[in-house]
Structure formats: structure tokens, C-alpha cells
Design a protein around this motif. Structure first.
Motif, short mmCIF file in Angstrom:
data_model
loop_
_atom_site.label_atom_id
_atom_site.label_comp_id
_atom_site.label_asym_id
_atom_site.label_seq_id
_atom_site.Cartn_x
_atom_site.Cartn_y
_atom_site.Cartn_z
N CYS C 186 16.37 -51.02 11.71
CA CYS C 186 15.83 -49.68 11.55
C CYS C 186 15.48 -49.43 10.08
O CYS C 186 16.23 -49.76 9.18
CB CYS C 186 16.88 -48.67 12.00
N THR C 187 14.29 -48.82 9.86
CA THR C 187 13.91 -48.44 8.50
C THR C 187 13.88 -46.92 8.36
O THR C 187 13.37 -46.40 7.38
CB THR C 187 12.52 -48.98 8.16
N LEU C 188 14.41 -46.22 9.38
CA LEU C 188 14.19 -44.79 9.53
C LEU C 188 12.68 -44.52 9.49
O LEU C 188 12.22 -43.51 8.97
CB LEU C 188 14.93 -43.98 8.45
N CYS C 189 11.93 -45.44 10.08
CA CYS C 189 10.46 -45.38 10.07
C CYS C 189 9.94 -44.99 8.69
O CYS C 189 9.22 -44.00 8.53
CB CYS C 189 9.94 -44.43 11.14
N TYR C 190 10.32 -45.79 7.72
CA TYR C 190 9.92 -45.51 6.34
C TYR C 190 8.41 -45.33 6.22
O TYR C 190 7.93 -44.48 5.48
CB TYR C 190 10.40 -46.65 5.45
N HIS C 191 7.65 -46.13 7.01
CA HIS C 191 6.18 -46.03 6.94
C HIS C 191 5.71 -44.68 7.45
O HIS C 191 4.67 -44.18 7.02
CB HIS C 191 5.55 -47.18 7.72
N ARG C 192 6.45 -44.07 8.38
CA ARG C 192 6.08 -42.74 8.87
C ARG C 192 6.50 -41.67 7.87
O ARG C 192 5.74 -40.72 7.61
CB ARG C 192 6.71 -42.49 10.23
N LEU C 193 7.69 -41.80 7.33
CA LEU C 193 8.16 -40.82 6.34
C LEU C 193 7.17 -40.70 5.20
O LEU C 193 6.84 -39.60 4.75
CB LEU C 193 9.53 -41.25 5.79
N GLU C 194 6.68 -41.85 4.74
CA GLU C 194 5.77 -41.85 3.59
C GLU C 194 4.43 -41.22 3.95
O GLU C 194 3.69 -40.81 3.07
CB GLU C 194 5.56 -43.28 3.10
N LYS C 195 4.11 -41.18 5.27
CA LYS C 195 2.85 -40.55 5.68
C LYS C 195 3.07 -39.09 6.08
O LYS C 195 2.18 -38.46 6.66
CB LYS C 195 2.27 -41.32 6.86
N GLY C 196 4.29 -38.59 5.89
CA GLY C 196 4.56 -37.20 6.24
C GLY C 196 4.88 -37.00 7.71
O GLY C 196 4.89 -35.88 8.20
N LEU C 197 5.11 -38.08 8.46
CA LEU C 197 5.45 -37.98 9.88
C LEU C 197 6.95 -38.14 10.05
O LEU C 197 7.63 -38.66 9.18
CB LEU C 197 4.72 -39.08 10.67
#
Lengths: 401, 146, 254
Positions: C186-197
Motif C-alpha cells: 500500500c502507498t496510501l495511493c500516493y499517486h492519487r494524493l498528489e493529484k488531489g484525489l
């Protein structure tokens, strides 16, 4: 993919509850081989140093043999690890960018230190004079090869031999703590994992160390007998009896430490105890009670203990030693097995077990493990041909100062 | 110093030299930018594609459905829980988003289970509650209780 | 036997008291007891992610596990998960039954008839993103690391696939990707966090049982969640400083 297939099969054999990701045993038989082979190295070296440093003269006939055994196993010691990696070609990263908080990261350096500074140097100083002599006797490529091995130093004066002897002694002295470091360190890799109660004990490095000595001594005993048989030479029974005596002593220490660890675990009975009890009585029953303790400890201890009081005829003694050395080697293998595989069989949720099936035919980990166990014997044969201990010049007498 | 020691030291010096050169050459670019790891890795992980676009993006076009949904019990649900990830549909509206319209989808949440808290979710026993009927014949999933 | 009274001169007194004072000053300089009062080391000024899971709200639908598998290309097989849901059932005769068939993706069956159940509940599991993560500690090459935001991430182009971190994680949150040969988690969806999601699992949760946010911001969702509920972490005895906080966590859960 047969790996995935076998995991689906394992899924039907889960007892109780495990975390979903725990089904796959990531450390398979190759990781069992890794502490096993490293232990053989450390043990064989310590046997050699018993002769050199502690001046036990009876062990002189096995000195070079133990060193060469240690070297040939050392050369493949990293191979089980590297072949086990998911990305084997990236192994160099461990030497280039070691992450210093990891117990595993230093292994490359401990390994290099032990291989280059201890084993190779000790053997080099021990054989330097002989290699010079052999380079003079041989012709063609072999002449060049021996010359290269001596690093083109052709000094054969008594002074140079004395220097070799002194430095060799010094390296052996350094080598003993290094051998302790090497295998204690391997124990630490397991012992420092707090997530796994079967591994996480401060005793782990010490237990690994003593079991390493036991296995290494048994291995040299075995190889010495086989080599003497192949060369049709008479076995030095005095040496063999002495090795057996040390095997007996260290086996006692090893068993005491392991018992202490288990008794401590049983008496403390912390939260993980219930699951470990089921593990040892169930899935590990055969490998733990029968193989590790029965074959690996009880039989050798009883027999060797008996031999301390009563010495049967030489032929029978030889046979006993031969069988005992195999028993010990098998027992220590199962000890590693119980640590590595046993530590992964139970769930860290403490609610269940996964299973590990050895695919004797077609399982890549078993095939590779066998390979990495057999290759050292070929290396040893080559080394014995290249550097025959029985053709060495008699050691130079160093006058007492 | 004896000759053999000098030679050995030379060999060791060469070996250590090679190791240092290899260390210099093979250490990745952004090593130790933030800590003992490749700093660029953070950016690489962050640049992965997001597949779920979230309901605000859905409402940009499907505003009438969003409006219906906003008046029902399912107001807080993301469209993509049922409809699946929308990233391909957002890129290309001809890419149809398949949805299984049978009761198994509904029952993923609404099936009767003692472990599900009763005050949080309405649960039905599918064997008693209109067995064989699809849920959507009576309930509108966008506005279940109207 | 006469007791000889010690003859304290003023000089001795000054000497002794100044030594004592000096010692106190010195001791307060090195300040060895600081850790007694502050067991947690202060974190940086930036974001410091934490996760809250409200067990009271989890209905065991498995949407989080499904969404995670899709979002992060986790292999479809039922033994590779970045997050999953467990069902605990404690019977009246005190048996503890735990199950997580396919991580909860296909839903759950209650194995015990209702009258025999003492209590039962769902526990969603995912990476705890520990502040003292044992998994990043043991990575031999620094491929697994803790990002400045407090997320345990994996550099898959650098991971050698040794599996040491898988052994070191007490929560079973890592697996070796069978195709890539590297570890995944799990990355805590780091790629989503960085996109504001929102992370996929948080987004997919229909009941809002999953909360995440910045622990440094005392008004963030997770900080308020921690303030309003009595939360506990898994396996606190291992001192991993887990940042995944459960409300209403039963002691049977490991």
C-alpha cells in the motif's frame, strides 16, 4: 505459472486464519541453505584454528583440509541468496548503496572481509612457499598459474617463510572473531525480526554460532574420511578421535543453548506461545523432534559420549564417526529448516498456519539448493588438486625467542 | 616490509579502488536526496495513473443523474463503487462502462450479515426478500427509497 | 567510640554546592530525561499522513479491497493484497473464528448461526504506515523507505526482491509481486494524493468508515476522528508507532 498454481493448492491447505499475503512462503529452501552453508564455513574454519591458535597438535592432519573446505563452501555461500532474489541481477546494490539500518545490508561486507581478509589470506600465506616450489616444478600453463597465485613473489628464504608463518598465525587469531561474527551475524538476521516470535530471540546468534561449529566440524570429519578413503591413505585415528571429542563438547554446548532458548520460551509463555506450541507439536513434529533433536543431537551425543569412555576397534570407530558426521549434518540442516521454514508456517495473526510443500521433482528452489550444496564439493576437489595438503613441504621450525 | 606483504597490499589497494569506482559509477542519481533512498522514486510513484476519477468528474457530464442521486440515500457514494473506474471513459466517451445490473452487486453491501452494523446499512435476506427478482425492478439505485 | 564530627568549612560548602550546581547545569545541558516526557519525536512541518478506520461503520462490503486491486494493478489471485477485510466472529462458547475469503472482495458468509454468536464485526486491514516501520528498517538497499510525508513506499525499480521486509512486517501487508519479482505494498495511493484525489479505498468506502489526513493539522479529518474516538493501534507492544488507528478495536484482533 506453476508458482501461482502451487499457491492455489496451498490455499486449500490453510489451517485457521492467516493474513492473505502470508500464504506465499517467500523464504523457501534456498534460504535454508544459506545459513547452512555459511555455518559449514564458520565451523570448518574454527576447527582449523583449533590447531593453529590453540595449538592442538592432534588436529594437524586436517588443518589444510578444513581451510580448503571452508573456502570452497564460502565461494558459493552467497549463491543461494542471490538466486533466491526476485531480481538477482540487482544484488550489487547491496554493496553499492547498503542501507545501514538493515541487518542484511552488511552481509556483503562481512562476507568479503571473511573471504578476502581471513580465508584467502590464511590459505595464501600457508601455501605461498609451496606454490613457489610447485611453480618451479611445473611447466606451461600450470607454471604460469602458480606464479600468478604467488603474485610473482618467488622468495623462498627461511626469513620469508617465518614471515608467512607469523602473519598466518595473526590472521588466524583475527579469523576466530571473524568466523564468530560471520555466523553470529547470520543468526542476527533472523533474531532481530521482532515481528516473528519464533525468530526474535537474543539467543539466535549464539545458537547459530554453535550449531555452525557443530556442522562444520562434522563436515570436515566426513570429508577427511572420504578423502583418505579415496586416496587409499591410512586415517590418522588420533586426529579423528580428537575431532570427535570436540564435536562432542560443542554439541553439548549447542544443545544446552537451544534447550535454554526453548525452556525460556515455554516458561515465559508469552502471547505467541500457544501458536508456537501447536506449530512445534504439529507441522514441525517430524523435522524438530525426530530430525533436529533425535538424529541431530540425541544419537550423536549418546554415541560420542559412549566413545569417551569405551573405545571400540578402529574399524567400528571409523564407521561410527562416519555415520555420526552424517547424522549431525542432517540434524543441523533440519535445525536451519525449522528456523527458516518453521518461522513462516504460522500466521503473525497467531490464528493459523499456512503450509510448505517441497516439490522434490521440478521445484526450482530444491534443485538450486541441491546444486549449491554439491558445487562446493567439486570446488573442493579442484582445490585439493591445485593445492594438495599432502604435497606440502614440512613446516619450518621457528626457534623460540 | 616483506615483499609478499607489499604485493598483497597492492592487490588489496587495487580491489578497494575498483570497489570505490564501482560505487561512484553505480550509485543512482538522486541517492540521499531526502534519505538513504532514491529521491526520484517519490516522483515516479506519484506519476502513476489514477484510475478512479471520483464523482465530481462524473457530474461534469452526467449532471442530471448526479442531481437525482443527491436527493437519495446513496448521496455520499462514489459513482465508481458500482460503475467501476472511469479513467478510460473520461478520456474517450465511446468507451462504455459496463455494469452488472443484477442483485449480486447490490448484495455486496446489503446482504444480511450479523457482522454488519444494523444502524449503518439496510440489510435484506435475499432468500426471503422477493427471491428471484432483480433489485432494480423496484429500487432505483440512484435514488433507492423514492 | 566517639563520632568525629566532620569539620565543614565555608570553603568546602561553596565547593560542594558549586559542584552540585555545576552538575545540574551539565545534566540539563545534555538533558538525558527528555525522552521520558516526550516519547514521540516531533515530526517535520509538512504533511504527516495518518489513517483512521471506524470498525463501527464497516459493513464488510469489500469495496475498498476491490477498488485497491483495480487502482494499483494488484494481481487478481486471492493471496496478494494491499488491503483486505477480515471478519471476526466470537461465539458464545468463546471460539474465535476469523476469515477473509479473497480478502473480502467476494463478500462474506457468516459461519455461525446468529443465536450462537457472542459478537461479530469486520476489520479492514491495510498498511499501518508506521512511524518506526520495521519493514523500511530492514531493507538492505534502501528500496523501501519512508517518504517525508510518513508513508512507507517502495522503489520498485531498485528493489532486489529479497523478501526481508515481508518477514519484518508484523501486519502481513507486503507481498512479492509474482511477475515483477519485487515487493509491493500500500502507498496510501500516493499517486492519487498528489493529484488531489482520495486514496482508492477511502473513496470506495460507502459508509465513510475509512478516514485519512494530516496528523500535523489538528483540524484534519483524521485528527478530529482521533479526538472524538478512543482509538487503538494493532500490536502496540511492537512499538512500530503505527499510524493506522482503529475505533472500537476488539482485543481479539491481531
Amino acid at each position: 505459472m506453476d508458482k501461482i498454481q502451487s499457491l492455489y493448492e496451498a490455499l486449500t491447505k490453510v489451517d485457521g486464519f492467516i493474513y492473505p499475503n502470508e500464504l506465499a512462503l517467500n523464504w523457501d529452501m534456498l534460504i535454508v541453505m544459506y545459513p547452512y552453508i555459511t555455518g559449514l564455513v564458520a565451523g570448518a574454519f574454527i576447527l582449523a584454528s583449533l590447531n593453529r591458535v590453540f595449538d592442538i597438535k592432534a588436529l594437524r592432519p586436517t588443518y589444510e583440509l578444513s581451510l580448503l573446505t571452508a573456502l570452497s563452501f564460502m565461494l558459493v555461500a552467497t549463491m543461494p541468496l542471490i538466486t533466491h532474489l526476485g531480481q538477482p541481477l540487482r544484488f550489487y546494490e547491496m554493496l553499492i548503496t547498503p542501507h545501514l539500518t538493515s541487518a542484511m545490508a552488511i552481509f556483503g561486507f562481512v562476507y568479503l572481509w571473511y573471504l578476502m581478509v581471513v580465508l584467502l589470506l590464511e590459505i595464501w600465506f600457508d601455501y605461498r612457499y609451496d606454490m613457489v616450489i610447485w611453480s618451479r616444478e611445473k611447466k606451461g600453463f600450470m607454471k604460469f598459474f602458480y606464479k600468478a597465485l604467488t603474485l610473482w613473489v618467488s622468495d623462498t628464504s627461511p626469513e620469508s617463510r617465518k614471515t608467512d608463518e607469523k602473519i598466518g598465525y595473526f590472521i588466524t587469531v583475527v579469523g576466530i572473531p571473524s568466523a564468530f561474527l560471520l555466523h553470529g551475524y547470520v543468526g542476527f538476521i533472523f533474531g532481530s525480526i521482532k515481528a516473528n516470535p519464533w525468530w526474535s530471540t537474543v539467543m539466535m546468534p549464539v545458537i547459530f554460532l554453535f550449531s555452525a561449529m557443530v556442522s562444520g566440524i562434522a563436515l570436515v570429519m566426513f570429508i577427511y574420511m572420504v578423502v583418505s578413503y579415496l586416496r587409499k591413505q591410512k586415517i590418522d585415528m588420533n586426529a579423528l578421535d580428537t575431532i570427535a571429542k570436540y564435536l562432542f563438547y560443542i554439541l553439548i554446548i549447542d544443545f544446552t543453548l537451544e534447550s535454554l532458548d526453548q525452556i525460556h520460551r515455554i516458561y515465559e509463555a508469552d502471547e505467541s506461545f500457544d501458536i508456537l506450541k501447536i506449530l512445534v507439536r504439529g507441522k514441525l513434529f517430524f523435522t524438530f523432534f525426530i530430525m533436529q533433536i533425535g538424529v541431530g543431537v540425541v544419537i550423536p551425543l549418546a554415541t560420542l559420549g559412549f566413545l569417551q569412555f569405551k573405545k571400540p576397534r578402529v574399524r567400528i570407530r571409523k564407521l561410527i564417526y562416519w555415520i555420526i558426521s552424517i547424522c549431525v549434518l542432517v540434524g543441523i540442516f533440519y535445525m536451519r529448516w525449522n528456523v527458516v521454514i518453521g518461522g513462516q508456517l504460522f500466521s503473525k495473526s497467531f490464528y493459523g498456519f499456512t503450509s510448505y510443500k517441497v516439490n522434490l521433482i521440478g521445484g526450482s528452489d530444491v534443485t538450486l539448493s541441491l546444486l549449491w550444496f554439491i558445487v562446493p564439493f567439486f570446488i573442493l576437489a579442484f582445490l585439493l588438486w591445485l593445492l594438495p595438503p599432502w604435497k606440502k613441504a614440512p613446516p619450518i621450525e621457528i626457534p623460540e625467542e | 616490509m616483506p615483499l609478499q606483504v607489499k604485493r598483497l597490499l597492492l592487490v588489496f589497494a587495487i580491489f578497494i579502488g575498483i570497489m570505490l569506482v564501482l560505487k561512484y559509477v553505480l550509485t543512482p542519481d538522486s541517492w540521499r536526496e531526502y534519505g538513504p533512498y532514491r529521491g526520484n522514486a517519490i516522483g515516479e510513484i506519484a506519476s502513476q495513473q489514477a484510475k478512479y476519477v471520483q464523482k465530481e468528474s462524473c457530474a461534469d457530464c452526467h449532471d442530471s443523474i448526479a442531481e437525482i442521486k443527491s436527493r437519495g440515500e446513496h448521496i455520499n457514494l462514489q459513482c465508481e463503487i458500482c460503475h467501476g473506474p472511469g479513467y478510460q471513459h473520461v478520456d474517450d466517451e465511446n468507451f462504455k462502462m459496463e455494469i452488472t445490473k443484477n442483485s449480486t452487486l447490490c448484495l455486496q453491501c446489503h446482504t444480511m450479515n450479523a457482522a454488519s452494523p444494523k444502524n449503518i446499512i439496510k440489510q435484506i435476506d435475499a432468500t426471503e426478500h422477493n427471491e428471484g427478482e432483480e433489485c432494480i425492478t423496484c429500487h432505483n439505485p440512484h435514488q433507492p427509497w423514492l | 567510640m566517639a563520632i568525629e564530627k566532620e569539620n565543614f568549612s565555608r570553603r568546602d560548602f561553596i565547593k560542594n554546592s558549586s559542584m552540585f550546581a555545576g552538575g545540574v547545569v551539565f545534566a540539563s545541558l545534555i538533558n538525558p530525561y527528555k525522552f521520558v516526557f516526550a516519547t514521540k519525536q516531533p515530526k517535520g512541518k509538512g504533511k504527516w499522513y495518518g489513517i483512521g478506520i471506524d470498525i463501527e461503520k464497516c459493513i464488510g462490503c469489500g469495496s475498498c479491497a476491490r477498488a485497491c486491486k483495480i487502482e494499483n494493478n494488484v494481481p487478481d489471485d486471492p493471496f496478494f493484497f494491499r488491503n483486505w477485510v477480515e471478519q471476526y466472529t466470537i461465539t458464545n462458547d468463546e471460539r474465535i473464528l476469523v476469515s477473509s475469503p479473497n480478502g473480502g472482495i467476494d463478500g462474506f458468509k457468516q459461519p455461525v448461526p446468529e443465536e450462537d454468536i457472542y459478537k461479530t464485526f469486520f476489520v479492514p486491514k491495510m498498511c499501518n504506515h508506521c512511524a518506526k516501520s520495521p519493514c523500511t528498517q530492514v531493507c538492505p538497499v534502501g528500496a523501501s523507505f519512508e517518504s517525508p510525508e510518513g508513508l512507507a513506499l517502495v522503489d520498485q525499480s531498485y528493489c532486489i526482491g529479497c523478501g526481508y521486509c515481508v518477514q519484518a512486517c508484523p501486519y502481513g501487508c507486503r507481498y512479492i509481486d509474482p511477475v515483477k519479482g519485487v515487493v509491493d505494498k500500500c502507498t496510501l495511493c500516493y499517486h492519487r494524493l498528489e493529484k488531489g484525489l482520495d486514496p482508492a479505498c477511502m473513496m470506495a468506502c460507502p459508509t465513510g468508515a475509512r478516514i485519512y489526513g494530516d496528523l500535523n493539522d489538528k483540524n484534519s479529518a483524521v485528527s478530529l476522528f482521533l479526538k472524538e474516538h478512543n482509538c487503538a493501534v494493532l500490536k502496540p507492544q511492537l512499538n512500530t508507532e503505527s499510524k493506522l488507528f482503529y475505533n472500537d478495536l476488539s482485543q481479539e484482533v491481531h
